[in-house]
Design a protein around this motif. Structure first.
Motif, PDB file in Angstrom:
ATOM      1  N   GLY A   4       0.774  -1.146   0.013  1.00 42.79           N
ATOM      2  CA  GLY A   4      -0.070   0.242  -0.081  1.00 42.79           C
ATOM      3  C   GLY A   4       1.012   1.193  -0.082  1.00 42.79           C
ATOM      4  O   GLY A   4       0.517   2.287  -0.883  1.00 42.79           O
TER       5      GLY A   4
ATOM      6  N   ILE B 271       2.442   1.843  -3.548  1.00 37.54           N
ATOM      7  CA  ILE B 271       1.274   2.429  -4.236  1.00 37.54           C
ATOM      8  C   ILE B 271       0.886   3.843  -4.526  1.00 37.54           C
ATOM      9  O   ILE B 271       0.807   4.564  -4.931  1.00 37.54           O
ATOM     10  CB  ILE B 271       0.074   1.447  -4.316  1.00 37.54           C
ATOM     11  N   ALA B 272       0.804   4.150  -2.930  1.00 34.02           N
ATOM     12  CA  ALA B 272       0.541   5.419  -2.452  1.00 34.02           C
ATOM     13  C   ALA B 272       1.653   6.278  -3.119  1.00 34.02           C
ATOM     14  O   ALA B 272       1.586   7.461  -3.365  1.00 34.02           O
ATOM     15  CB  ALA B 272       0.537   5.642  -0.925  1.00 34.02           C
TER      16      ALA B 272
ATOM     17  N   LYS C  59      -6.134   6.763  -9.302  1.00 34.57           N
ATOM     18  CA  LYS C  59      -6.354   6.459  -7.816  1.00 34.57           C
ATOM     19  C   LYS C  59      -7.724   5.813  -7.732  1.00 34.57           C
ATOM     20  O   LYS C  59      -7.894   4.813  -6.691  1.00 34.57           O
ATOM     21  CB  LYS C  59      -6.623   7.994  -7.194  1.00 34.57           C
TER      22      LYS C  59
ATOM     23  N   THR D  28      -4.605  -4.163   0.524  1.00 30.83           N
ATOM     24  CA  THR D  28      -3.653  -3.263   0.049  1.00 30.83           C
ATOM     25  C   THR D  28      -4.194  -1.975  -0.362  1.00 30.83           C
ATOM     26  O   THR D  28      -3.595  -0.800  -0.098  1.00 30.83           O
ATOM     27  CB  THR D  28      -3.072  -4.097  -1.203  1.00 30.83           C
TER      28      THR D  28
ATOM     29  N   CYS E 128      -4.618   0.269   2.826  1.00 37.22           N
ATOM     30  CA  CYS E 128      -3.348   0.723   3.308  1.00 37.22           C
ATOM     31  C   CYS E 128      -3.197   1.885   2.327  1.00 37.22           C
ATOM     32  O   CYS E 128      -2.580   2.944   2.810  1.00 37.22           O
ATOM     33  CB  CYS E 128      -2.442  -0.272   3.333  1.00 37.22           C
ATOM     34  N   MET E 129      -3.267   1.799   0.986  1.00 43.14           N
ATOM     35  CA  MET E 129      -2.994   2.751   0.089  1.00 43.14           C
ATOM     36  C   MET E 129      -3.583   4.047   0.572  1.00 43.14           C
ATOM     37  O   MET E 129      -2.928   5.225   0.444  1.00 43.14           O
ATOM     38  CB  MET E 129      -3.263   2.414  -1.190  1.00 43.14           C
TER      39      MET E 129
ATOM     40  N   TYR F  98      -2.080   5.621   3.520  1.00 41.32           N
ATOM     41  CA  TYR F  98      -0.709   6.420   3.222  1.00 41.32           C
ATOM     42  C   TYR F  98      -0.896   7.671   2.417  1.00 41.32           C
ATOM     43  O   TYR F  98      -0.008   8.451   2.298  1.00 41.32           O
ATOM     44  CB  TYR F  98       0.296   5.298   2.659  1.00 41.32           C
TER      45      TYR F  98
END
Length: 310
Positions: free
Chosen positions: A103, A106-107, A121, A184, A187-188, A191
């Motif tokens: 994550g 990717i963020a 996004k 994931t 979490c992205m 972040y």
């Protein structure tokens, strides 16, 4: 006239009037606290109490003390269903934590000012908003040995079909991979929110000191993302330990009980084919709750020590 005004002004204020600024937040929080106590805290204590009884959910409950926990211990020693469930939960816990660095990665990629970044996004956010049941069905079709996309791709490389959900050695890892997809994305989001709050002055100061790449991330960005990391760890750990939906949809604990986890085993014991053993199911729930509390307490203590050190 002025004398009467002075008398009115000199009247003592009520206790509520003096403390209304302190009381007002609690009045707004009271409904939420009440619901939390009734529907979260009280059931936890009820589960502790129920785990000391033998009860089928209908008749009279019989007090048996710690016998349910003794049965769990013997199942663990004999490597029975409880041992398999606990082992799978630990595998879930270790591999599910991969969602946190994934994550973050990717963020960092999406935290750019490029054309079409909002569309990207949205695409990465999409797995989080769909139901776990839908995720389970999608990956069930993906793993299907006859028409699934996974085996279609393996066939391109000349590899034979693999029945992921029918193989007792692969099934747990296949379900975890399905669970990592939406986790994931969550979490992205955490972040991305944290990156928006990163102090640009510290970034600029780091650049002036020659920090870039991994050093910039490790020494300047990640310390400012500590709150987001804490929430990501807690939510991911809780999600791994209470995993139920995907297992119920994709395998129902099979094949041969090899994909069971504690939450699903608790359901089987208390409400399914094992005879409505409510007390035994409550004992499993207590064990699961204690494991969660150990990890969450550890992270809370770690954050407290770091904050105290600063």
């Amino acid at each position: 006239m002025s004398a009467s005004t002075d008398i009115i002004d000199s009247e003592p204020e009520s206790w509520f009037h003096r403390n209304q600024q302190a009381i007002a937040p609690w009045l707004f929080l009271a409904p939420g606290i009440l619901f939390f106590v009734v529907y979260v805290i009280a059931p936890v204590f009820q589960s502790f109490n129920l785990s000391l009884y033998e009860w089928d959910g209908l008749g009279q409950a019989e007090y048996i003390g710690m016998r349910n926990y003794e049965d769990l211990y013997y199942e663990w020693v004999d490597r029975d269903a409880f041992y398999t469930s606990l082992k799978n939960n630990l595998i879930w816990l270790v591999l599910y934590l991969l969602a946190i660095p994934a994550g973050l990665f990717i963020a960092l990629l999406l935290n750019q000012t490029v054309f079409g970044i909002r569309l990207y996004k949205s695409l990465f956010f999409f797995p989080f908003v769909i139901s776990q049941v839908v995720v389970g069905l999608v990956f069930t079709w993906f793993y299907d040995p006859t028409f699934g996309l996974l085996n279609q791709m393996l066939g391109v490389f000349g590899m034979g079909p693999i029945n992921v959900l029918g193989n007792e050695h692969l099934v747990t890892y296949g379900i975890i991979a399905a669970g990592l997809w939406p986790q994931t994305a969550y979490c992205m989001i955490l972040y991305l929110t944290g990156l928006n709050a990163v102090d640009p002055e510290q970034i600029e100061a780091g650049r002036l000191d020659g920090a870039k790449g991994i050093k910039m991330l490790w020494y300047i960005v990640l310390p400012q993302l500590r709150p987001a990391t804490f929430i990501a760890f807690v939510v991911t750990i809780i999600g791994a330990l209470r995993s139920f939906d995907l297992i119920s949809v994709m395998t129902q604990g099979g094949p041969f009980g090899s994909s069971r986890v504690l939450a699903y085993y608790m359901f089987e014991v208390a409400l399914s084919e094992y005879g409505f053993r409510m007390g035994y199911g409550a004992a499993i729930a207590v064990v699961l709750f204690m494991i969660m509390m150990c990890f969450i307490t550890y992270f809370l203590w770690s954050m407290y020590r770091e904050e105290k050190g600063h």
